[in-house]
Design a protein around this motif. Structure first.
Motif, short mmCIF file in Angstrom:
data_model
loop_
_atom_site.label_atom_id
_atom_site.label_comp_id
_atom_site.label_asym_id
_atom_site.label_seq_id
_atom_site.Cartn_x
_atom_site.Cartn_y
_atom_site.Cartn_z
N HIS A 135 12.39 91.24 6.95
CA HIS A 135 12.54 90.14 7.90
C HIS A 135 11.21 89.43 8.14
O HIS A 135 10.16 90.07 8.26
CB HIS A 135 13.07 90.67 9.24
CG HIS A 135 14.41 91.32 9.15
ND1 HIS A 135 14.58 92.66 8.98
CD2 HIS A 135 15.66 90.78 9.18
CE1 HIS A 135 15.88 92.94 8.92
NE2 HIS A 135 16.55 91.81 9.05
N LEU A 136 11.28 88.11 8.21
CA LEU A 136 10.14 87.29 8.58
C LEU A 136 10.49 86.52 9.85
O LEU A 136 11.54 85.87 9.90
CB LEU A 136 9.78 86.30 7.47
CG LEU A 136 9.30 86.88 6.13
CD1 LEU A 136 8.98 85.76 5.16
CD2 LEU A 136 8.09 87.78 6.32
N GLY A 137 9.64 86.60 10.85
CA GLY A 137 9.86 85.89 12.10
C GLY A 137 9.02 84.64 12.18
O GLY A 137 7.79 84.70 12.23
N LEU A 138 9.68 83.48 12.17
CA LEU A 138 9.00 82.19 12.28
C LEU A 138 9.83 81.29 13.19
O LEU A 138 11.05 81.29 13.11
CB LEU A 138 8.86 81.52 10.91
CG LEU A 138 7.92 82.17 9.89
CD1 LEU A 138 8.30 81.77 8.47
CD2 LEU A 138 6.49 81.73 10.18
N PHE A 139 9.17 80.56 14.06
CA PHE A 139 9.89 79.55 14.82
C PHE A 139 9.11 78.24 14.77
O PHE A 139 7.92 78.22 14.48
CB PHE A 139 10.13 79.98 16.28
CG PHE A 139 8.89 80.02 17.14
CD1 PHE A 139 8.46 78.91 17.84
CD2 PHE A 139 8.15 81.20 17.26
CE1 PHE A 139 7.33 78.95 18.63
CE2 PHE A 139 7.01 81.26 18.05
CZ PHE A 139 6.59 80.12 18.74
N ARG A 140 9.83 77.15 15.01
CA ARG A 140 9.22 75.83 14.94
C ARG A 140 8.84 75.37 16.35
O ARG A 140 9.70 75.28 17.23
CB ARG A 140 10.18 74.84 14.28
CG ARG A 140 9.54 73.53 13.92
CD ARG A 140 10.49 72.68 13.10
NE ARG A 140 11.70 72.33 13.84
CZ ARG A 140 12.64 71.52 13.38
NH1 ARG A 140 12.53 71.03 12.16
NH2 ARG A 140 13.69 71.24 14.10
#
Length: 213
Positions: A99-104
């Protein structure tokens, strides 16, 4: 459009995507639609995977079979990428999931990293990067940067998404021209907030029924 961008043209995919667009589609139906399209994306994206042979025995006699040679890893971008994960696990049941956690960030529209489950070194050969939407392309590029820094060549990454904007695809292609992209549909424009138009809305909220009234 680059030859590296593969837009799936199939009546079943078109019908599922149209249902996803409808604001009246329930969260259950939305999850099912994302899953169905993801299975078809995974099958199409797997066409070029290298195979190796093995010898086996049926109840009747010996045979020569085949299996997928590269070690496959799945990398969903949180949280919407979770909606595609089970579909790809149905095709690659032994694949590890990183899993990779990224938000804009809402004002700058720039990606912010908050989580990574990538181990110290890659125990896999091929990555399927999962994200239902490519809007501006910033989040996909940030995830690709993490994967490349991890030690996987972009030539060994396949980006699977349900819907992309034309601008987002061009952004990703400009930064990673060797990347193979598989997408079910492409919309022409983005809103001033960086949302695909007409799009699907917020995919994470629709998947997990967290839409604010």
């Amino acid at each position: 459009m680059s030859s590296k961008v593969n837009i799936i043209s199939h009546p079943l995919v078109n019908a599922e995507l149209s249902k996803l667009r409808e604001s009246s589609t329930t969260p259950k139906e939305f999850r099912e639609g994302i899953n169905h399209i993801s299975v078809m994306l995974g099958i199409e994206a797997s066409r070029s995977l290298e195979e190796e042979t093995f010898s086996g025995t049926t109840p009747v006699g010996p045979f020569t079979g085949t299996k997928i040679k590269p070690r496959i890893g799945l990398t969903p971008i949180l949280r919407a990428g979770l909606g595609m994960t089970d579909a790809l696990l149905s095709l690659f049941p032994s694949a590890p999931v990183y899993h990779l956690g990224l938000f804009r960030e809402k004002v700058t529209l720039q990606p912010v990293e908050y989580y990574s489950k990538l181990p110290a070194s890659p125990p896999i050969d091929q990555v399927f990067l999962l994200d239902p939407l490519i809007a501006t392309g910033g989040t996909a590029c940030a995830a690709l940067g993490m994967i490349v820094d991890w030690g996987i060549s972009v030539k060994n990454v396949k980006l699977l998404c349900v819907l992309a904007s034309d601008e987002g695809l061009k952004h990703v292609q400009a930064e990673y021209p060797d990347l193979e992209i598989w997408v079910a549909g492409v919309d022409p424009s983005l809103t001033t907030e960086g949302i695909i138009s007409p799009g699907l809305g917020d995919t994470g909220d629709r998947l997990f029924n967290t839409i604010r009234p």
